[in-house]
Scaffold this motif. Structure first.
Motif, PDB file in Angstrom:
ATOM      1  N   MET A 140      34.431  41.899  33.782  1.00 20.83           N
ATOM      2  CA  MET A 140      35.555  41.545  34.672  1.00 20.83           C
ATOM      3  C   MET A 140      35.599  42.544  35.827  1.00 20.83           C
ATOM      4  O   MET A 140      35.429  43.744  35.622  1.00 20.83           O
ATOM      5  CB  MET A 140      36.879  41.603  33.893  1.00 20.83           C
ATOM      6  CG  MET A 140      38.082  41.132  34.709  1.00 20.83           C
ATOM      7  SD  MET A 140      39.595  41.110  33.710  1.00 20.83           S
ATOM      8  CE  MET A 140      39.221  39.736  32.623  1.00 20.83           C
ATOM      9  N   PRO A 141      35.803  42.092  37.071  1.00 19.92           N
ATOM     10  CA  PRO A 141      35.834  43.011  38.202  1.00 19.92           C
ATOM     11  C   PRO A 141      36.882  44.085  38.026  1.00 19.92           C
ATOM     12  O   PRO A 141      37.943  43.851  37.464  1.00 19.92           O
ATOM     13  CB  PRO A 141      36.181  42.078  39.390  1.00 19.92           C
ATOM     14  CG  PRO A 141      35.806  40.704  38.936  1.00 19.92           C
ATOM     15  CD  PRO A 141      36.016  40.689  37.468  1.00 19.92           C
ATOM     16  N   SER A 142      36.572  45.269  38.541  1.00 19.82           N
ATOM     17  CA  SER A 142      37.486  46.397  38.352  1.00 19.82           C
ATOM     18  C   SER A 142      38.843  46.152  38.977  1.00 19.82           C
ATOM     19  O   SER A 142      39.848  46.669  38.518  1.00 19.82           O
ATOM     20  CB  SER A 142      36.861  47.680  38.945  1.00 19.82           C
ATOM     21  OG  SER A 142      36.622  47.501  40.337  1.00 19.82           O
ATOM     22  N   VAL A 143      38.884  45.329  40.061  1.00 21.04           N
ATOM     23  CA  VAL A 143      40.164  45.068  40.704  1.00 21.04           C
ATOM     24  C   VAL A 143      41.141  44.418  39.737  1.00 21.04           C
ATOM     25  O   VAL A 143      42.346  44.585  39.839  1.00 21.04           O
ATOM     26  CB  VAL A 143      39.973  44.180  41.961  1.00 21.04           C
ATOM     27  CG1 VAL A 143      39.534  42.766  41.579  1.00 21.04           C
ATOM     28  CG2 VAL A 143      41.240  44.136  42.791  1.00 21.04           C
ATOM     29  N   ASP A 144      40.607  43.676  38.755  1.00 24.80           N
ATOM     30  CA  ASP A 144      41.461  43.010  37.778  1.00 24.80           C
ATOM     31  C   ASP A 144      42.140  43.981  36.822  1.00 24.80           C
ATOM     32  O   ASP A 144      43.041  43.593  36.099  1.00 24.80           O
ATOM     33  CB  ASP A 144      40.652  42.016  36.962  1.00 24.80           C
ATOM     34  CG  ASP A 144      40.316  40.769  37.752  1.00 24.80           C
ATOM     35  OD1 ASP A 144      39.720  39.864  37.167  1.00 24.80           O
ATOM     36  OD2 ASP A 144      40.637  40.716  38.947  1.00 24.80           O
ATOM     37  N   ARG A 145      41.681  45.202  36.804  1.00 26.21           N
ATOM     38  CA  ARG A 145      42.241  46.164  35.857  1.00 26.21           C
ATOM     39  C   ARG A 145      43.180  47.145  36.540  1.00 26.21           C
ATOM     40  O   ARG A 145      43.546  48.164  35.948  1.00 26.21           O
ATOM     41  CB  ARG A 145      41.114  46.951  35.139  1.00 26.21           C
ATOM     42  CG  ARG A 145      39.985  46.105  34.609  1.00 26.21           C
ATOM     43  CD  ARG A 145      40.423  44.819  33.957  1.00 26.21           C
ATOM     44  NE  ARG A 145      41.271  45.022  32.787  1.00 26.21           N
ATOM     45  CZ  ARG A 145      41.989  44.049  32.229  1.00 26.21           C
ATOM     46  NH1 ARG A 145      41.975  42.841  32.735  1.00 26.21           N
ATOM     47  NH2 ARG A 145      42.719  44.304  31.166  1.00 26.21           N
ATOM     48  N   ARG A 146      43.569  46.866  37.766  1.00 21.00           N
ATOM     49  CA  ARG A 146      44.529  47.763  38.414  1.00 21.00           C
ATOM     50  C   ARG A 146      45.791  47.883  37.571  1.00 21.00           C
ATOM     51  O   ARG A 146      46.260  46.888  37.014  1.00 21.00           O
ATOM     52  CB  ARG A 146      44.889  47.239  39.802  1.00 21.00           C
ATOM     53  CG  ARG A 146      43.907  47.640  40.884  1.00 21.00           C
ATOM     54  CD  ARG A 146      44.311  47.056  42.199  1.00 21.00           C
ATOM     55  NE  ARG A 146      44.205  45.598  42.189  1.00 21.00           N
ATOM     56  CZ  ARG A 146      44.603  44.825  43.198  1.00 21.00           C
ATOM     57  NH1 ARG A 146      45.151  45.366  44.267  1.00 21.00           N
ATOM     58  NH2 ARG A 146      44.460  43.516  43.123  1.00 21.00           N
ATOM     59  N   PRO A 147      46.335  49.069  37.470  1.00 27.18           N
ATOM     60  CA  PRO A 147      47.534  49.242  36.639  1.00 27.18           C
ATOM     61  C   PRO A 147      48.712  48.450  37.173  1.00 27.18           C
ATOM     62  O   PRO A 147      48.819  48.172  38.372  1.00 27.18           O
ATOM     63  CB  PRO A 147      47.798  50.744  36.672  1.00 27.18           C
ATOM     64  CG  PRO A 147      47.074  51.242  37.869  1.00 27.18           C
ATOM     65  CD  PRO A 147      45.897  50.348  38.068  1.00 27.18           C
ATOM     66  N   LEU A 148      49.584  48.105  36.270  1.00 31.13           N
ATOM     67  CA  LEU A 148      50.803  47.380  36.581  1.00 31.13           C
ATOM     68  C   LEU A 148      51.977  48.346  36.480  1.00 31.13           C
ATOM     69  O   LEU A 148      52.084  49.104  35.507  1.00 31.13           O
ATOM     70  CB  LEU A 148      50.980  46.232  35.588  1.00 31.13           C
ATOM     71  CG  LEU A 148      52.308  45.476  35.586  1.00 31.13           C
ATOM     72  CD1 LEU A 148      52.567  44.821  36.931  1.00 31.13           C
ATOM     73  CD2 LEU A 148      52.314  44.431  34.489  1.00 31.13           C
TER      74      LEU A 148
END
Length: 235
Positions: A1-9
């Motif tokens: 999965m692209p790293s952008v998808d794992r940005r913290p919430l």
């Protein structure tokens, strides 16, 4: 999965001096983290630390979900200011707002039957925020098929006790208060003194609220991917 998808919430939330209310916000963050499998933090807009600005400075890129019910000062001014002060690397989604109404109706269904209902909002000095509560009140009336009035805990009128009294004067024997609040605290405690026959709980860690936060986060991710996707080059 692209790293952008794992940005913290980051859940931007209003602080409270209530221990139970603070714990509710922490439990909400834990429920969201479990649902999404992403790093999830609380960014306090008032009262508590670390502040939203501090949290965003530490994280850098992040997605901020304003866990607020109306477009008051915190949403329209404090959250954008915090993002800017932290370097403008985070993006904010739309607030939770009126989409939470089904959870409010769900909480109201837990109380005894009633003839009419007051939707109890926190209150604001901003006309826009008050208008939003009144609009939700109309939706609540349709949802429960009962007359409904908006009432406010602070900063606006009618107050919750005034709205309860108005419904009684109109001939309604059993009046309930629907707490248009996200977490327990001083405001929810005051609703117990409003003279109603029943008072619903705040939304709290309701699965529908978790759903809404997930939807805001996924929409922000999808929009970011569209913006960042390179344009096709025609030879």
């Amino acid at each position: 999965m692209p790293s952008v998808d794992r940005r913290p919430l980051v859940l931007a939330v209003h602080g409270t001096r209530s221990r139970v209310g603070t714990e509710t916000s922490k439990q909400l963050a834990a429920a969201v983290a479990e649902r999404l499998g992403v790093e999830t933090h609380l960014g306090w807009v008032d009262i508590h630390t670390p502040t939203l600005t501090d949290t965003l400075r530490r994280l850098g890129e992040a997605i901020v979900v304003p866990v607020f019910l109306t477009s008051g000062y915190h949403v329209t001014s404090d959250i954008p200011a915090a993002i800017a002060a932290a370097g403008s690397r985070a993006i904010a989604t739309p607030l939770i707002g009126a989409d939470v109404l089904p959870a409010v109706v769900d909480r109201l269904a837990e109380v005894d039957d009633f003839d009419a209902v007051v939707l109890a909002g926190a209150g604001s000095l901003r006309d826009r925020a008050l208008a939003e509560v009144r609009a939700v009140t109309n939706e609540l009336s349709r949802a429960v098929d009962r007359p409904a009035l908006a009432g406010f805990v602070t900063a606006a009128s009618p107050t919750v006790p005034e709205a309860v009294a108005a419904l009684r004067a109109a001939g309604h024997a059993r009046v309930a208060v629907a707490a248009y609040l996200l977490a327990p605290g001083r405001f929810s405690d005051e609703l117990q003194l409003a003279g109603a026959d029943a008072v619903s709980r705040p939304v709290g860690v309701h699965h529908l609220l978790v759903d809404l936060i997930e939807q805001r986060w996924r929409s922000a991710i999808a929009e970011s991917l569209v913006v960042s996707r390179p344009k096709a080059v025609n030879d």
